[in-house]
Design a protein around this motif. Sequence first.
Motif, short mmCIF file in Angstrom:
data_model
loop_
_atom_site.label_atom_id
_atom_site.label_comp_id
_atom_site.label_asym_id
_atom_site.label_seq_id
_atom_site.Cartn_x
_atom_site.Cartn_y
_atom_site.Cartn_z
N ARG A 53 0.81 -1.22 0.00
CA ARG A 53 0.00 0.00 0.00
C ARG A 53 0.84 1.27 0.00
O ARG A 53 0.34 2.34 -0.36
N ASP A 54 2.10 1.19 0.42
CA ASP A 54 2.91 2.40 0.50
C ASP A 54 3.15 3.05 -0.86
O ASP A 54 3.56 4.21 -0.94
N TRP A 55 2.91 2.32 -1.94
CA TRP A 55 3.15 2.86 -3.28
C TRP A 55 1.85 2.94 -4.11
O TRP A 55 1.89 3.19 -5.29
N VAL A 56 0.73 2.73 -3.45
CA VAL A 56 -0.57 2.80 -4.12
C VAL A 56 -1.40 3.90 -3.46
O VAL A 56 -1.65 3.85 -2.25
N TYR A 57 -1.84 4.89 -4.24
CA TYR A 57 -2.48 6.08 -3.69
C TYR A 57 -3.87 6.31 -4.31
O TYR A 57 -4.12 5.93 -5.47
N PRO A 58 -4.76 6.95 -3.54
CA PRO A 58 -6.06 7.33 -4.11
C PRO A 58 -5.86 8.26 -5.31
O PRO A 58 -5.04 9.17 -5.25
N LEU A 59 -6.62 8.02 -6.38
CA LEU A 59 -6.49 8.80 -7.62
C LEU A 59 -7.79 9.53 -7.92
O LEU A 59 -8.86 8.93 -7.91
N LEU A 60 -7.69 10.82 -8.22
CA LEU A 60 -8.84 11.59 -8.68
C LEU A 60 -8.56 12.09 -10.09
O LEU A 60 -7.45 12.52 -10.40
N LYS A 61 -9.61 12.05 -10.93
CA LYS A 61 -9.49 12.51 -12.31
C LYS A 61 -10.33 13.77 -12.52
O LYS A 61 -10.97 14.27 -11.61
#
Length: 491
Positions: free
Chosen positions: A279-287
């Motif tokens: 999880r340390d390299w996976v982040y919430p993404l907004l478009k």
Amino acid sequence: MAPRSVLEPTCGRGAFLLAACQVFSQVNKFLGVDISTEHLSYLKERVTAEKYSAQIEIINGDFFNFNWSHIINTLAEPLLIIGNPPWVTSSELGLLKSSNLPQKSNFQGKSGYDALTGKSNFDISEWMLLKHLEWLKERTGIIAMLCKTSVARKILTHVWQYKQKVIRAQIYRIDTLKNFNASVDACFFVLLIGDGSLSNTCEIFEDLSAQKPSHVIGYQDNTLVSNVIDYKRWSHLRETNSVYIWRSGLKHDCSNVMELEQEGDKFRNGYGNVFSLERDWVYPLLKSSDVGNSRTSTCRKYVLVTQRYIGEDTTHLKFDAPKIWGYLQNYREYLSKRSSSIYRNRPEFSIFGVGEYTFAPWKVAISGFYKTLNFVQVDPIDGQPVVFDDTIYFLSCGSKSEASFIAALLNSQPAKEFLESMIFWSDKRPITIELLKRLNLRALAQVLGKEEDYNGYALSNYYQKSSILPLSQHSRYETSPINSPKPPNSL
């Protein structure tokens, strides 16, 4: 200015040329040039059949490899150059494997990242219109072209930037959906070229039959503006801001691999495959659609962020995040085929638009695509900082109160009037990072009587400091800046 010669440089079947024959009886010579022998055969047959009395010369020639200077010198002034040049870009012609292109050159002068990421791509008609201006550099005449409105504005910017001898400019809007069944903003663009006072405005007419302009656009402070009155009113807000620096979101060019949907404690990629990842390299993404519609409290997707800064060596992931390293190895072929030249000679699995600012816990963001000035505060999601795609522009903040304060500044009436005075809403991406950088938040805070609050946040803004400190001297992000004043409820 009544023309004595008429030239249609890409005449096709000659619609413009023959219409000009019926309107301008005093013209000495009409000349049409086109690369298509089929189109020219049709035009010649029509000229013969309809028995035009005017002198009409028709020449087969390639616009990009034609001795125009010789032809132009034979035509009497004033010279009217008319037509409907191609509505395609250099990239689109390249995809079609067309050889009918101007010689490769970055004629717009784009440099660095802009040139590499495609901002040097241009409309063919833009290049052609600039050539028309060259032909009339030492002459008098009129350029009257059907073209994209965005191209007309680029030409106006060029004309005003280089003080070319245009004494009047007009844009007549055209309903392309009704007339051509095409979804593109286009116009009939007219430039009057001659001796006299140079114009720094352009009249905008709502249609071809309009007798009076609806409004005027102009050139102020080396910028094309859509509302001269509002721009002059708020021009004192224009200045570079060294504390709050606008950034664009993440660029990876491989969404099926890099963008993920959460399934329990695992992630599904665009190919439908599910993986367990650190999880340390996976982040919430907004478009754009998320930010444009203020949907920022939850996310639909996540993004894999392989680097903390541009150019960082990614091989450490083999030890620090072995699951992610294995995942990337599975899709190495897809990532290595990314076409943009920005990835060449970079560490494997590189991304762009990443830096310490990416991991700021709070941000103020806006979509570049949406047709509204809506600045939204973005808080962490599930304790993680939010990451944006590259259609989003944002400012980094170290606290929720700072983000609330900055968002209120940007959504104030003076800020919106100033920015809107330079926006052309018909553009594909009307809001750009170049536009946003013109607004000085300190000057805006002064206008709104909030300078003291601004100074408090500016002094503690971590992300301004992080741009000058080496990465080893600060943590990933700071959640609570010192002495942050409380923002007002409204501005």
